[in-house]
Write a protein that holds these residues in place. Structure first.
Motif, PDB file in Angstrom:
ATOM      1  N   THR A   1      31.957  47.080  26.134  1.00  0.00           N
ATOM      2  CA  THR A   1      33.191  46.741  25.403  1.00  0.00           C
ATOM      3  C   THR A   1      34.023  45.712  26.150  1.00  0.00           C
ATOM      4  O   THR A   1      34.576  44.780  25.564  1.00  0.00           O
ATOM      5  CB  THR A   1      34.026  48.005  25.149  1.00  0.00           C
ATOM      6  N   TYR A   2      34.134  45.880  27.464  1.00  0.00           N
ATOM      7  CA  TYR A   2      35.023  45.027  28.258  1.00  0.00           C
ATOM      8  C   TYR A   2      34.243  44.097  29.195  1.00  0.00           C
ATOM      9  O   TYR A   2      34.759  43.690  30.240  1.00  0.00           O
ATOM     10  CB  TYR A   2      35.982  45.894  29.069  1.00  0.00           C
ATOM     11  N   HIS A   3      33.017  43.761  28.809  1.00  0.00           N
ATOM     12  CA  HIS A   3      32.168  42.938  29.692  1.00  0.00           C
ATOM     13  C   HIS A   3      32.825  41.600  30.028  1.00  0.00           C
ATOM     14  O   HIS A   3      32.877  41.193  31.194  1.00  0.00           O
ATOM     15  CB  HIS A   3      30.810  42.708  29.029  1.00  0.00           C
ATOM     16  N   ARG A   4      33.319  40.911  29.031  1.00  0.00           N
ATOM     17  CA  ARG A   4      33.890  39.579  29.272  1.00  0.00           C
ATOM     18  C   ARG A   4      35.185  39.667  30.080  1.00  0.00           C
ATOM     19  O   ARG A   4      35.461  38.800  30.914  1.00  0.00           O
ATOM     20  CB  ARG A   4      34.121  38.853  27.951  1.00  0.00           C
ATOM     21  N   PHE A   5      35.973  40.698  29.825  1.00  0.00           N
ATOM     22  CA  PHE A   5      37.204  40.866  30.603  1.00  0.00           C
ATOM     23  C   PHE A   5      36.872  41.124  32.074  1.00  0.00           C
ATOM     24  O   PHE A   5      37.501  40.543  32.971  1.00  0.00           O
ATOM     25  CB  PHE A   5      38.034  42.028  30.039  1.00  0.00           C
ATOM     26  N   LEU A   6      35.884  41.971  32.330  1.00  0.00           N
ATOM     27  CA  LEU A   6      35.481  42.257  33.706  1.00  0.00           C
ATOM     28  C   LEU A   6      34.939  41.004  34.389  1.00  0.00           C
ATOM     29  O   LEU A   6      35.221  40.748  35.562  1.00  0.00           O
ATOM     30  CB  LEU A   6      34.426  43.368  33.725  1.00  0.00           C
ATOM     31  N   SER A   7      34.165  40.211  33.649  1.00  0.00           N
ATOM     32  CA  SER A   7      33.619  38.971  34.203  1.00  0.00           C
ATOM     33  C   SER A   7      34.737  38.008  34.571  1.00  0.00           C
ATOM     34  O   SER A   7      34.721  37.379  35.644  1.00  0.00           O
ATOM     35  CB  SER A   7      32.681  38.305  33.190  1.00  0.00           C
ATOM     36  N   PHE A   8      35.735  37.893  33.692  1.00  0.00           N
ATOM     37  CA  PHE A   8      36.858  36.997  33.980  1.00  0.00           C
ATOM     38  C   PHE A   8      37.672  37.487  35.166  1.00  0.00           C
ATOM     39  O   PHE A   8      38.133  36.691  35.992  1.00  0.00           O
ATOM     40  CB  PHE A   8      37.754  36.887  32.742  1.00  0.00           C
ATOM     41  N   ALA A   9      37.838  38.790  35.278  1.00  0.00           N
ATOM     42  CA  ALA A   9      38.578  39.349  36.418  1.00  0.00           C
ATOM     43  C   ALA A   9      37.862  39.035  37.733  1.00  0.00           C
ATOM     44  O   ALA A   9      38.501  38.671  38.736  1.00  0.00           O
ATOM     45  CB  ALA A   9      38.735  40.859  36.237  1.00  0.00           C
ATOM     46  N   LEU A  10      36.548  39.166  37.733  1.00  0.00           N
ATOM     47  CA  LEU A  10      35.774  38.833  38.935  1.00  0.00           C
ATOM     48  C   LEU A  10      35.913  37.358  39.282  1.00  0.00           C
ATOM     49  O   LEU A  10      36.032  36.984  40.452  1.00  0.00           O
ATOM     50  CB  LEU A  10      34.302  39.182  38.722  1.00  0.00           C
ATOM     51  N   TYR A  11      35.902  36.495  38.257  1.00  0.00           N
ATOM     52  CA  TYR A  11      36.062  35.061  38.515  1.00  0.00           C
ATOM     53  C   TYR A  11      37.446  34.763  39.086  1.00  0.00           C
ATOM     54  O   TYR A  11      37.591  33.934  39.998  1.00  0.00           O
ATOM     55  CB  TYR A  11      35.845  34.258  37.233  1.00  0.00           C
ATOM     56  N   CYS A  12      38.466  35.427  38.564  1.00  0.00           N
ATOM     57  CA  CYS A  12      39.835  35.210  39.049  1.00  0.00           C
ATOM     58  C   CYS A  12      39.966  35.556  40.535  1.00  0.00           C
ATOM     59  O   CYS A  12      40.694  34.897  41.275  1.00  0.00           O
ATOM     60  CB  CYS A  12      40.834  36.024  38.231  1.00  0.00           C
ATOM     61  N   ILE A  13      39.249  36.598  40.964  1.00  0.00           N
ATOM     62  CA  ILE A  13      39.270  36.963  42.386  1.00  0.00           C
ATOM     63  C   ILE A  13      38.734  35.801  43.223  1.00  0.00           C
ATOM     64  O   ILE A  13      39.328  35.416  44.243  1.00  0.00           O
ATOM     65  CB  ILE A  13      38.429  38.234  42.626  1.00  0.00           C
ATOM     66  N   GLY A  14      37.631  35.205  42.795  1.00  0.00           N
ATOM     67  CA  GLY A  14      37.078  34.055  43.506  1.00  0.00           C
ATOM     68  C   GLY A  14      37.995  32.858  43.461  1.00  0.00           C
ATOM     69  O   GLY A  14      38.130  32.116  44.448  1.00  0.00           O
ATOM     70  N   PHE A  15      38.671  32.651  42.328  1.00  0.00           N
ATOM     71  CA  PHE A  15      39.600  31.536  42.181  1.00  0.00           C
ATOM     72  C   PHE A  15      40.777  31.663  43.160  1.00  0.00           C
ATOM     73  O   PHE A  15      41.143  30.705  43.846  1.00  0.00           O
ATOM     74  CB  PHE A  15      40.109  31.487  40.736  1.00  0.00           C
ATOM     75  N   VAL A  16      41.356  32.860  43.232  1.00  0.00           N
ATOM     76  CA  VAL A  16      42.463  33.109  44.164  1.00  0.00           C
ATOM     77  C   VAL A  16      41.987  32.957  45.611  1.00  0.00           C
ATOM     78  O   VAL A  16      42.680  32.373  46.457  1.00  0.00           O
ATOM     79  CB  VAL A  16      43.062  34.518  43.929  1.00  0.00           C
TER      80      VAL A  16
END
Length: 447
Positions: free
Chosen positions: A177-192
């Motif tokens: 259900t939340y696959h894309r949200f989790l993927s974006f959250a992981l990317y944001c960690i790398g971005f920060v």
């Protein structure tokens, strides 16, 4: 008078130097007050360390096993390279055949391993640039973004093909259900993480290498994701295009080696028109024959689906229209003739034309990249060939074309994807769809 003129010239020169120094001081003060201006030494790429990089990076074609080196020492370099390249070409072809025999899972694992190795070879060049300046976290960030990209793309594949099954497992439903949200959250960690790693006066260098990482991900990860999708459509959609690229590469090399006289492109001086044209004709003929043979086997033509009854992947099916012989009427010089052929063979002509005309430009692109850094190969894993990326530079471009071709001309809506979307709806929405289907299929249900 000469002495006066000389002194006057010296005074004028010193005045000019003073004005330039004043302007330089202003520029320096402006640079100090602005964090985003790099020092003069940070221009990309500088020849003074490109030469140094070319010495530290591996030169794959120069690495030969000692046994072969001693056995072929009396041959001229041209023929020595030809023999070594030929031996390891056959080794790779046999290895590829074994992987195919291992089935879809073996092919998917191999695709993932090739992807990781290609990424490592590209990133290692950037890492050498980065290490010269002692900047932090580049390699760690690159591998982190690779991990998050794979989580997103491979997760999409799992949701598409196994969503119905995963949704029935309560603790996995959250991941779907939340696959894309989790993927974006992981990317944001790398971005920060990247932003926090920025070092003053090296911003341009760091942002350039950040872009380097993302372009590498675009070239490598997204293409491997498309390869996996092609495999699920049926092994034939993976094996035939890959084999076409191999055939084109080998036959272009053969024609160029024996008949090559006319240079094709400056980026790759050894490529010739004779090799390009000869490889193209050979690829079309090979594609027709090879496709016809594979169409006879259910193992290659059936899509890979998850069977709920069997509880595993299955490749059993009734071959579709593409892989069932059809009769065609041909008229040549007024003489009519009937021909029985698999429709897929006609599609294979389009695939072979792309692999022989556009596919090589993936190799030219890689050649330009290597020439920019004055290196012969991306790695030294395969004697006579270089690194993994040297052998798969055309494959990734081909994978994209095959996926686009399937989605444009072949694929029909998949019931598994529709069911996955329905399971994600609210109960009242599911009931609404059920009622609509019941009304439209009323006669069939009654019968």
């Amino acid at each position: 008078m000469a002495e006066v003129r000389r002194r006057k010239g010296e005074n004028d020169a010193s005045d000019d130097a003073g004005e330039k120094a004043g302007e330089g001081d202003k520029r320096n003060s402006a640079a100090d007050s602005s964090d985003h201006v790099d020092s003069e030494e940070e221009k990309l790429p500088e020849d003074k360390f490109v030469d140094e990089l070319s010495k530290t990076l591996p030169q794959g074609t120069d690495k030969t096993p000692e046994i072969l080196d001693s056995a072929l020492k009396d041959l001229p370099d041209r023929w020595k390279n030809y023999v070594i390249r030929g031996i390891f070409t056959w080794i790779m072809i046999c290895g590829f055949a074994l992987i195919i025999y291992g089935g879809p899972l073996a092919l998917m694992i191999t695709t993932l391993l090739v992807q990781v190795k290609c990424f490592q070879e590209i990133i290692s060049i950037g890492y050498q640039v980065y290490r010269i300046h002692g900047l932090p976290w580049f390699r760690s960030l690159s591998w982190y973004f690779l991990l998050t990209s794979n989580y997103f793309f491979y997760g999409e594949n799992l949701v598409d093909y196994f969503g119905v099954v995963i949704n029935r497992v309560e603790y996995l439903k959250f991941l779907v259900t939340y696959h894309r949200f989790l993927s974006f959250a992981l990317y944001c960690i790398g971005f920060v993480w990247f932003v926090l790693s920025l070092v003053k006066k090296y911003y341009m260098k760091q942002f350039s290498l950040f872009a380097w990482t993302h372009v590498s991900l675009l070239i490598v990860v997204t293409q491997s994701y498309l390869i996996i999708q092609n495999i699920f459509e049926g092994l034939i959609w993976f094996i035939v295009p890959v084999s076409m690229i191999v055939c084109n590469d080998v036959m272009a090399y053969m024609f160029g080696f024996f008949f090559g006289r006319t240079p094709l492109i400056k980026l790759s001086p050894k490529k010739t028109w004779e090799g390009f044209i000869g490889g193209g004709f050979a690829t079309v003929i090979f594609g027709i024959i090879f496709s016809y043979i594979l169409c006879n086997y259910q193992y290659f033509v059936c899509p890979i689906l998850y069977s709920e009854e069997l509880g595993r992947m299955t490749m059993a099916c009734e071959p579709s229209y593409l892989f069932t012989k059809q009769d065609y009427s041909l008229s040549v010089f007024g003489i009519g003739k009937s021909l029985s052929m698999y429709p897929f063979v006609w599609h294979s002509v389009a695939l072979s034309l792309f692999s022989s005309i556009i596919g090589p430009f993936g190799g030219f692109f890689a050649s330009g990249f290597k020439r920019a850094f004055k290196i012969k190969d991306f790695g030294d894993m395969i004697p006579g060939h270089g690194g993994i990326m040297d052998r798969f530079d055309c494959q990734f471009l081909m994978a994209t074309f095959v996926n686009v071709y399937i989605s444009s001309f072949i694929r029909t809506p998949a019931p598994s994807k529709i069911l996955t979307q329905i399971y994600n709806l609210k109960p009242e929405q599911q009931l609404q769809i059920f009622q609509s289907l019941k009304e439209s299929l009323g006669d069939l249900i009654t019968n």
